[in-house]
Design a protein around this motif. Structure first.
Motif, PDB file in Angstrom:
ATOM      1  N   UNK A  62       5.174   8.659  13.308  1.00  0.00           N
ATOM      2  CA  UNK A  62       5.837   7.221  13.968  1.00  0.00           C
ATOM      3  C   UNK A  62       4.730   6.369  14.366  1.00  0.00           C
ATOM      4  N   UNK A  63       3.505   6.543  14.664  1.00  0.00           N
ATOM      5  CA  UNK A  63       2.491   6.048  15.178  1.00  0.00           C
ATOM      6  C   UNK A  63       1.388   5.622  14.045  1.00  0.00           C
ATOM      7  N   UNK A  64       1.786   6.003  12.691  1.00  0.00           N
ATOM      8  CA  UNK A  64       1.011   5.515  11.751  1.00  0.00           C
ATOM      9  C   UNK A  64       1.567   4.691  10.783  1.00  0.00           C
ATOM     10  N   UNK A  65       1.111   3.714  10.306  1.00  0.00           N
ATOM     11  CA  UNK A  65       1.602   2.774   9.478  1.00  0.00           C
ATOM     12  C   UNK A  65       0.618   2.714   8.119  1.00  0.00           C
ATOM     13  N   UNK A  66       1.308   2.179   6.888  1.00  0.00           N
ATOM     14  CA  UNK A  66       0.557   1.873   5.757  1.00  0.00           C
ATOM     15  C   UNK A  66       0.829   0.302   5.238  1.00  0.00           C
ATOM     16  N   UNK A  67      -0.358  -0.199   4.723  1.00  0.00           N
ATOM     17  CA  UNK A  67      -0.194  -1.656   4.286  1.00  0.00           C
ATOM     18  C   UNK A  67      -0.865  -1.545   2.787  1.00  0.00           C
ATOM     19  N   UNK A  68      -0.307  -2.464   1.947  1.00  0.00           N
ATOM     20  CA  UNK A  68      -0.799  -2.854   0.846  1.00  0.00           C
ATOM     21  C   UNK A  68      -0.585  -1.832  -0.279  1.00  0.00           C
ATOM     22  N   UNK A  69      -1.561  -1.615  -1.229  1.00  0.00           N
ATOM     23  CA  UNK A  69      -1.468  -1.012  -2.463  1.00  0.00           C
ATOM     24  C   UNK A  69      -1.389   0.552  -2.297  1.00  0.00           C
ATOM     25  N   UNK A  70      -1.684   0.988  -1.064  1.00  0.00           N
ATOM     26  CA  UNK A  70      -1.501   2.557  -0.679  1.00  0.00           C
ATOM     27  C   UNK A  70      -0.132   3.051  -0.720  1.00  0.00           C
ATOM     28  N   UNK A  71       0.952   1.894  -0.455  1.00  0.00           N
ATOM     29  CA  UNK A  71       2.336   2.156  -0.212  1.00  0.00           C
ATOM     30  C   UNK A  71       2.894   2.777  -1.853  1.00  0.00           C
ATOM     31  N   UNK A  72       3.850   3.618  -1.700  1.00  0.00           N
ATOM     32  CA  UNK A  72       4.448   4.240  -2.716  1.00  0.00           C
ATOM     33  C   UNK A  72       5.561   3.474  -3.050  1.00  0.00           C
ATOM     34  N   UNK A  73       5.570   3.050  -4.454  1.00  0.00           N
ATOM     35  CA  UNK A  73       6.974   2.325  -4.965  1.00  0.00           C
ATOM     36  C   UNK A  73       7.243   0.908  -4.729  1.00  0.00           C
ATOM     37  N   UNK A  74       5.995   0.384  -4.206  1.00  0.00           N
ATOM     38  CA  UNK A  74       5.932  -1.187  -4.202  1.00  0.00           C
ATOM     39  C   UNK A  74       4.702  -1.862  -4.694  1.00  0.00           C
ATOM     40  N   UNK A  75       5.169  -3.125  -5.522  1.00  0.00           N
ATOM     41  CA  UNK A  75       4.220  -3.821  -5.910  1.00  0.00           C
ATOM     42  C   UNK A  75       2.962  -4.198  -5.263  1.00  0.00           C
ATOM     43  N   UNK A  76       1.882  -4.108  -5.896  1.00  0.00           N
ATOM     44  CA  UNK A  76       0.421  -4.593  -5.213  1.00  0.00           C
ATOM     45  C   UNK A  76       0.257  -5.835  -5.398  1.00  0.00           C
ATOM     46  N   UNK A  77      -0.113  -6.708  -4.609  1.00  0.00           N
ATOM     47  CA  UNK A  77      -0.737  -8.094  -4.461  1.00  0.00           C
ATOM     48  C   UNK A  77      -1.184  -8.506  -3.125  1.00  0.00           C
ATOM     49  N   UNK A  78      -2.414  -8.997  -3.321  1.00  0.00           N
ATOM     50  CA  UNK A  78      -3.210  -9.278  -2.099  1.00  0.00           C
ATOM     51  C   UNK A  78      -2.145 -10.294  -1.196  1.00  0.00           C
ATOM     52  N   UNK A  79      -1.790 -11.457  -1.709  1.00  0.00           N
ATOM     53  CA  UNK A  79      -0.906 -12.240  -0.847  1.00  0.00           C
ATOM     54  C   UNK A  79       0.273 -11.353  -0.313  1.00  0.00           C
ATOM     55  N   UNK A  80       0.918 -10.435  -0.885  1.00  0.00           N
ATOM     56  CA  UNK A  80       2.037  -9.863  -0.344  1.00  0.00           C
ATOM     57  C   UNK A  80       1.493  -8.869   0.850  1.00  0.00           C
ATOM     58  N   UNK A  81       0.316  -8.435   0.659  1.00  0.00           N
ATOM     59  CA  UNK A  81      -0.335  -7.433   1.660  1.00  0.00           C
ATOM     60  C   UNK A  81      -0.518  -8.159   2.878  1.00  0.00           C
ATOM     61  N   UNK A  82      -1.399  -9.331   2.571  1.00  0.00           N
ATOM     62  CA  UNK A  82      -1.573 -10.104   3.887  1.00  0.00           C
ATOM     63  C   UNK A  82      -0.291 -10.571   4.554  1.00  0.00           C
ATOM     64  N   UNK A  83       0.758 -11.115   3.961  1.00  0.00           N
ATOM     65  CA  UNK A  83       2.021 -11.372   4.447  1.00  0.00           C
ATOM     66  C   UNK A  83       2.585 -10.175   5.322  1.00  0.00           C
ATOM     67  N   UNK A  84       2.708  -9.064   4.737  1.00  0.00           N
ATOM     68  CA  UNK A  84       3.411  -7.687   5.236  1.00  0.00           C
ATOM     69  C   UNK A  84       2.444  -7.389   6.561  1.00  0.00           C
ATOM     70  N   UNK A  85       1.081  -7.590   6.341  1.00  0.00           N
ATOM     71  CA  UNK A  85       0.067  -7.291   7.608  1.00  0.00           C
ATOM     72  C   UNK A  85       0.384  -8.179   8.845  1.00  0.00           C
ATOM     73  N   UNK A  86       0.646  -9.349   8.654  1.00  0.00           N
ATOM     74  CA  UNK A  86       1.051 -10.168   9.665  1.00  0.00           C
ATOM     75  C   UNK A  86       2.449  -9.862  10.268  1.00  0.00           C
ATOM     76  N   UNK A  87       3.307  -9.706   9.511  1.00  0.00           N
ATOM     77  CA  UNK A  87       4.485  -9.391   9.787  1.00  0.00           C
ATOM     78  C   UNK A  87       4.665  -8.186  10.813  1.00  0.00           C
ATOM     79  N   UNK A  88       3.809  -7.224  10.258  1.00  0.00           N
ATOM     80  CA  UNK A  88       3.690  -5.798  11.202  1.00  0.00           C
ATOM     81  C   UNK A  88       3.185  -6.163  12.495  1.00  0.00           C
ATOM     82  N   UNK A  89       2.054  -6.731  12.666  1.00  0.00           N
ATOM     83  CA  UNK A  89       1.523  -7.164  13.859  1.00  0.00           C
ATOM     84  C   UNK A  89       2.417  -7.892  14.821  1.00  0.00           C
ATOM     85  N   UNK A  90       3.296  -8.623  14.323  1.00  0.00           N
ATOM     86  CA  UNK A  90       4.264  -9.535  14.859  1.00  0.00           C
ATOM     87  C   UNK A  90       5.392  -8.614  15.511  1.00  0.00           C
TER      88      UNK A  90
END
Length: 507
Positions: free
Chosen positions: A336-364
């Motif tokens: 529960x206290x460990x998260x993963x972002x970007x291309x290390x995620x299983x089953x999700x498309x890898x793209x820099x813009x997507x990773x940046x967007x997901x990272x910002x939303x996670x922090x928020x």
């Protein structure tokens, strides 16, 4: 003595510790620091085995764009004569100048990133992180010194690395895309192994510079993308002079002693070797073929960099084959206290813009009281081949699999950019396709563009798709003339109509 699983918030060394230099990790670190959290960012910027300098994911994307532009400029020089331009001397390309310019930009971007992290209040260490206990990371710096740090929350953003073929001679003689700019001379006659986006981009770049290139499709052509459009990319590359090897596999790569068998000394093998590289290829029927090249570049896919960061010590679940991490809709792992972002995620498309967007939303969500989840279903992406291919949403094949063939309509058309008319470039190279879900008012579920600046053209349409764009709305949009994007506002031909014409022999 290891720290306990849970401490009071003020007793951790950091509120957030990010392992890895992925773009999503950078985004979550900077956003969290904006909420006045104590953040540590770990990224070991070690060179590749061939000596290539390693940059961030955004640096890699910049390099892709620089290399594409280098190849496009050669075509632009050829086209310019039809627009009245004349040159007083022969135009030549200098490989070393391109390498120096790109590597210099990567170094500048790396220094700028460090300054940005400092200004944001993010602590940064050029070090490797390994999870050794709950909320505890062992940090090893470039000199091998180790220490243990604790954090309330961990984020894994270690990215991916090229997969290996695991054949004799690969380690000694082959390179990957990240090593391309470590070559002191042009790569000469090149074999690109793999039909991935990465492989086709490298092949297109080298071919665009005028180098002889062969692509061995191991295993598929642009897996995950619209296959009919992918075949058009392939056809365009063939017309441009790229050779393709089909239904084959490499069995070994070895060095020959004849330094002139695959080209002159200017295109000699790299990394200080003498002689050329002899590649043994086995066809699907079992026939053995040998070909000589100056350079062999392997681009058969990527695997997650998760094998040496201690995930197994705390029970983080990974996909056995790819090493990618299993996460839920909140980007949270099985711990529960460990998260993963970007291309290390299983089953999700890898793209820099997507990773940046997901990272910002996670922090928020973690620190700003936010609740918005990242939408991974409608992600725009681009393949930077000389003739760009940009896509958003579903391929035609995936749409039919998802909704049923009878419920999907695909509108498509070739188009001829106005700037291509005077140089008389191929009239049927550029292509668009709009995939619609018929029962849902022909909502656009997939959009594919193949042509100059396809990524830039797609960006606005991707926003419209997020808002539920329908074919009727697309038809009601006023097209900008003259311009290539207007073709998307006037599509009448469907894939069914085209296939019917082909059956009748009219196409």
């Amino acid at each position: 003595m290891d720290p306990p699983d849970t401490l009071s918030p003020g007793l951790y060394d950091y509120d957030l510790l990010v392992i890895g230099g992925g773009s999503g990790g950078l985004a979550v670190a900077k956003e969290a620091a904006g909420f006045m959290k104590k953040v540590l960012f770990l990224d070991l910027l070690a060179p590749s085995p061939r000596g290539a300098e390693r940059g961030s994911c955004s640096d890699i994307d910049s390099i892709r764009k620089f290399l594409q532009q280098a190849s496009l400029l050669r075509q632009a020089i050829q086209d310019s004569q039809k627009y009245g331009w004349r040159f007083k001397q022969e135009v030549l390309h200098d490989w070393s100048e391109l390498v120096q310019a790109v590597q210099g930009q990567v170094r500048s971007a790396s220094l700028e990133l460090k300054r940005e992290l400092r200004s944001c209040g993010v602590s940064h260490l050029n070090a490797h992180g390994r999870i050794v206990a709950p909320r505890t990371v062992e940090v090893t710096d470039v000199d091998g010194r180790k220490r243990r740090l604790t954090a309330e929350t961990l984020v894994v953003a270690t990215g991916t690395t090229p997969q290996c073929l695991c054949i004799p001679g690969e380690t000694e003689y082959c390179i990957t895309s990240k090593d391309l700019l470590s070559l002191p001379r042009p790569p000469g006659r090149t074999l690109v192994v793999g039909g991935s986006a990465e492989g086709l981009e490298c092949a297109g770049f080298l071919s665009g510079l005028g180098l002889p290139v062969t692509v061995a499709l191991t295993p598929d052509l642009l897996p995950g993308f619209d296959q009919k459009t992918a075949r058009k990319i392939e056809n365009h590359m063939i017309v441009a002079g790229v050779d393709f090897l089909y239904r084959c596999s490499l069995s070994k790569v070895e060095q020959t002693k004849d330094a002139t068998s695959a080209g002159d000394s200017a295109a000699a093998p790299q990394q200080g070797r003498e002689g050329t590289l002899r590649v043994t290829v086995i066809s699907k029927e079992g026939q053995t073929l040998q070909k000589d090249f100056d350079t062999v570049l392997v681009a058969v896919g990527r695997k997650a960099c998760t094998s040496d960061i201690g995930l197994e010590s705390v029970g983080v679940q990974r996909c056995r084959d790819s090493g990618r991490i299993l996460v839920n809709e909140r980007d949270q792992t099985s711990v529960d206290h460990i998260y993963a972002i970007g291309s290390v995620q299983h089953g999700r498309r890898s793209a820099t813009g997507l990773s940046v967007h997901a990272g910002k939303l996670l922090a928020r969500r973690l620190y700003g009281g936010g609740s918005v989840l990242c939408d991974y279903t409608c992600v725009p992406t681009v393949v930077l081949t000389p003739l760009e291919y940009a896509a958003c949403g579903l391929s035609e094949e995936k749409a039919k699999l998802t909704f049923g063939e009878a419920n999907v309509e695909a509108y498509h058309s070739h188009y001829w950019p106005l700037e291509w008319i005077l140089p008389a470039r191929n009239k049927n190279s550029c292509y668009v396709k709009v995939v619609c879900h018929i029962p849902d008012h022909e909502r656009v579920v997939g959009l594919h563009i193949m042509g100059p600046n396809a990524g830039d053209i797609l960006q606005g349409f991707a926003a419209a798709m997020k808002c539920g764009l329908t074919k009727q709305q697309l038809d009601a949009t006023v097209g900008i003339h003259p311009g290539s994007a207007q073709v998307l506002t006037s599509l009448t031909q469907t894939q069914r109509m085209s296939e019917a014409l082909m059956v009748r022999g009219n196409c």
